[in-house]
Design an enzyme around this catalytic site. Structure first.
Site, PDB file in Angstrom:
ATOM      1  N   LYS A   1       0.829  -1.212   0.000  1.00 38.42           N
ATOM      2  CA  LYS A   1       0.000   0.000   0.000  1.00 38.42           C
ATOM      3  C   LYS A   1       0.865   1.264   0.000  1.00 38.42           C
ATOM      4  O   LYS A   1       0.483   2.275  -0.584  1.00 38.42           O
ATOM      5  CB  LYS A   1      -0.971  -0.034   1.177  1.00 38.42           C
ATOM      6  CG  LYS A   1      -1.973  -1.183   1.075  1.00 38.42           C
ATOM      7  CD  LYS A   1      -2.841  -1.298   2.301  1.00 38.42           C
ATOM      8  CE  LYS A   1      -3.790  -2.488   2.160  1.00 38.42           C
ATOM      9  NZ  LYS A   1      -3.088  -3.792   2.158  1.00 38.42           N
TER      10      LYS A   1
ATOM     11  N   ASP B   1       5.507   1.070  10.937  1.00 40.62           N
ATOM     12  CA  ASP B   1       5.278  -0.320  11.336  1.00 40.62           C
ATOM     13  C   ASP B   1       6.281  -0.650  12.432  1.00 40.62           C
ATOM     14  O   ASP B   1       7.378  -0.083  12.474  1.00 40.62           O
ATOM     15  CB  ASP B   1       5.450  -1.268  10.147  1.00 40.62           C
ATOM     16  CG  ASP B   1       4.765  -2.604  10.370  1.00 40.62           C
ATOM     17  OD1 ASP B   1       3.654  -2.798   9.839  1.00 40.62           O
ATOM     18  OD2 ASP B   1       5.340  -3.457  11.085  1.00 40.62           O
TER      19      ASP B   1
ATOM     20  N   CYS C   1      -7.817  -7.630   6.347  1.00 42.46           N
ATOM     21  CA  CYS C   1      -7.968  -8.787   5.449  1.00 42.46           C
ATOM     22  C   CYS C   1      -8.599  -9.935   6.222  1.00 42.46           C
ATOM     23  O   CYS C   1      -8.088 -11.055   6.232  1.00 42.46           O
ATOM     24  CB  CYS C   1      -6.636  -9.188   4.833  1.00 42.46           C
ATOM     25  SG  CYS C   1      -5.321  -9.551   6.020  1.00 42.46           S
TER      26      CYS C   1
END
Length: 411
Positions: free
Chosen positions: A238, A253, A348
């Site tokens: 992304k 992250d 997801c």
């Protein structure tokens, strides 16, 4: 043990299955631990055996139970070896003698004789698998009326999707690579394609990304130099999308190893982003963003086509833990937007606790997803959210299960 041809791959597959089914590890983690040192072909075979065993586990167990007088415990080594032997013959076209020669070497004494007898009986009977894998009973309850369709989509591993850096070259790359396109900037190729050998990979013209995984970033549109935060960004698909769409990207992250992959992909594609190693639960940013994309940590049950381990190691406890984590990160992210800024939340996961129920509690102004923002064949929900599952676009090869919702902060 290694003197038998093909045995190292089977031994690795056995350890991988034990790690998934007994210890709840991901198949990816298990592969890294137990397939290291294997040749590329043996590593691929070990992964294929473990994956197909997990994909058809309920049906393989039904065959085994129908051929044994006394039911083998779920974690019994002979059961797992039998599962692997049957998966090889029934799904990977392995000759029965090769499955026997490598499978029985993993057992000793009485268990070896038991496995040989059960396998021989089943092969002589011409035992087979159904056309559609049987889902574990708990998943049928959780996924409700969509469970049957989702199960049908799991019968085979998925095709390969790639995302293009330059959307205007979609037709060119679809033609050159021999694929099809389901959306601008997307090309789908047959499974088994060797990624690194394809034209355009080394030149950084594209990256691997499931079509569904590409949809949340598409909902932010063109960046035109505006600032966007990609929160929980690794491994970076992304981030690459947003940078290619003209956003000034900050990627955050907490996993250094996964951030390394993100940096590698930025270098390969020639795209730019500021990369920050930080935990979204404790990080205190000094800036505000015009847009935030939060692809939150989740159980990943939507990726069951290529990660069949999630069919067997995810339950209510893991879903609850992930939902609590998502809510905490989402609460923090909503305060980091500039006035008028956009927020896209995505997971997801096929679990409503990790999608619809999270979106329902956000207090920002809804910015509904429109039909013309999605590939043909997909439609927003009545709430203006995006929900996909593996059964959608089945005629074109399906896609992962994803949830996404979008909001705007008041100006």
């Amino acid at each position: 043990m290694a003197k038998v041809q093909g045995l190292p791959a089977r031994a690795a597959a056995l350890r991988m299955l034990d790690a998934v089914l007994r210890r709840g590890e991901t198949l990816e983690m298990a592969e890294r631990a137990f397939a290291k040192g294997l040749t590329q072909s043996d590593r691929g075979l070990a992964r294929a055996i473990a994956s197909e065993t997990l994909r058809w586990l309920v049906d393989l167990d039904a065959l085994i139970d129908g051929a044994t007088k006394q039911r083998l415990p779920d974690d019994a080594k002979p059961r797992t070896v039998l599962r692997m032997m049957l998966a090889q013959v029934l799904r990977l076209d392995t000759p029965p003698h090769a499955a026997i020669a490598t499978g029985l070497e993993l057992l000793d004494g009485g268990p070896r004789r038991l496995a040989h007898g059960v396998f021989s009986a089943l092969t002589k009977q011409g035992a087979g698998l159904p056309e559609v894998p049987t889902l574990p009973a708990a998943l049928v309850v959780r996924w409700g009326e969509r469970a049957t369709a989702i199960a049908a989509a799991l019968a085979d591993p998925p095709p390969l999707d790639i995302a293009l850096k330059d959307w205007s070259a979609t037709d060119r790359w679809a033609g050159e690579l021999g694929g099809i396109s389901l959306a601008p900037g997307h090309v789908r190729l047959p499974r088994g394609t060797a990624v690194e050998r394809l034209a355009g990979f080394e030149e950084g013209e594209w990256w691997v990304q499931d079509l569904a995984a590409s949809l949340p970033a598409r909902l932010l549109g063109r960046g035109e130099g505006r600032a966007v935060l990609d929160l929980c960004a690794a491994p970076g698909g992304k981030t690459l999308q947003l940078a290619a769409a003209g956003w000034r990207v900050t990627s955050v992250d907490k996993s250094l190893k996964r951030l390394d992959r993100l940096v590698e992909n930025l270098e390969r594609t020639g795209l730019a982003a500021e990369v920050v190693a930080a935990d979204a639960l404790t990080w205190e940013p000094s800036a505000r963003w015009d847009a935030i994309l939060l692809d939150a940590p989740c159980t990943a049950t939507g990726t069951c086509r290529r990660h069949p381990d999630v069919l067997h190691r995810i339950g209510p406890r893991q879903i609850e833990e992930m939902a609590e984590l998502q809510a905490a990160i989402l609460d923090r992210a909503t305060s980091w937007l500039t006035p008028g800024g956009m927020l896209v939340f995505a997971t997801c996961s096929l679990e409503p606790e990790e999608g619809e129920m999270q979106a329902a509690r956000v207090s920002l102004a809804p910015f509904p997803v429109a039909s013309d923002e999605l590939p043909a064949g997909l439609e927003p929900t009545a709430e203006g959210w995006l929900r996909t599952d593996p059964a959608m676009l089945a005629d074109a090869g399906g896609l992962d299960g994803f949830f996404a919702a979008r909001w705007r902060r008041a100006a």
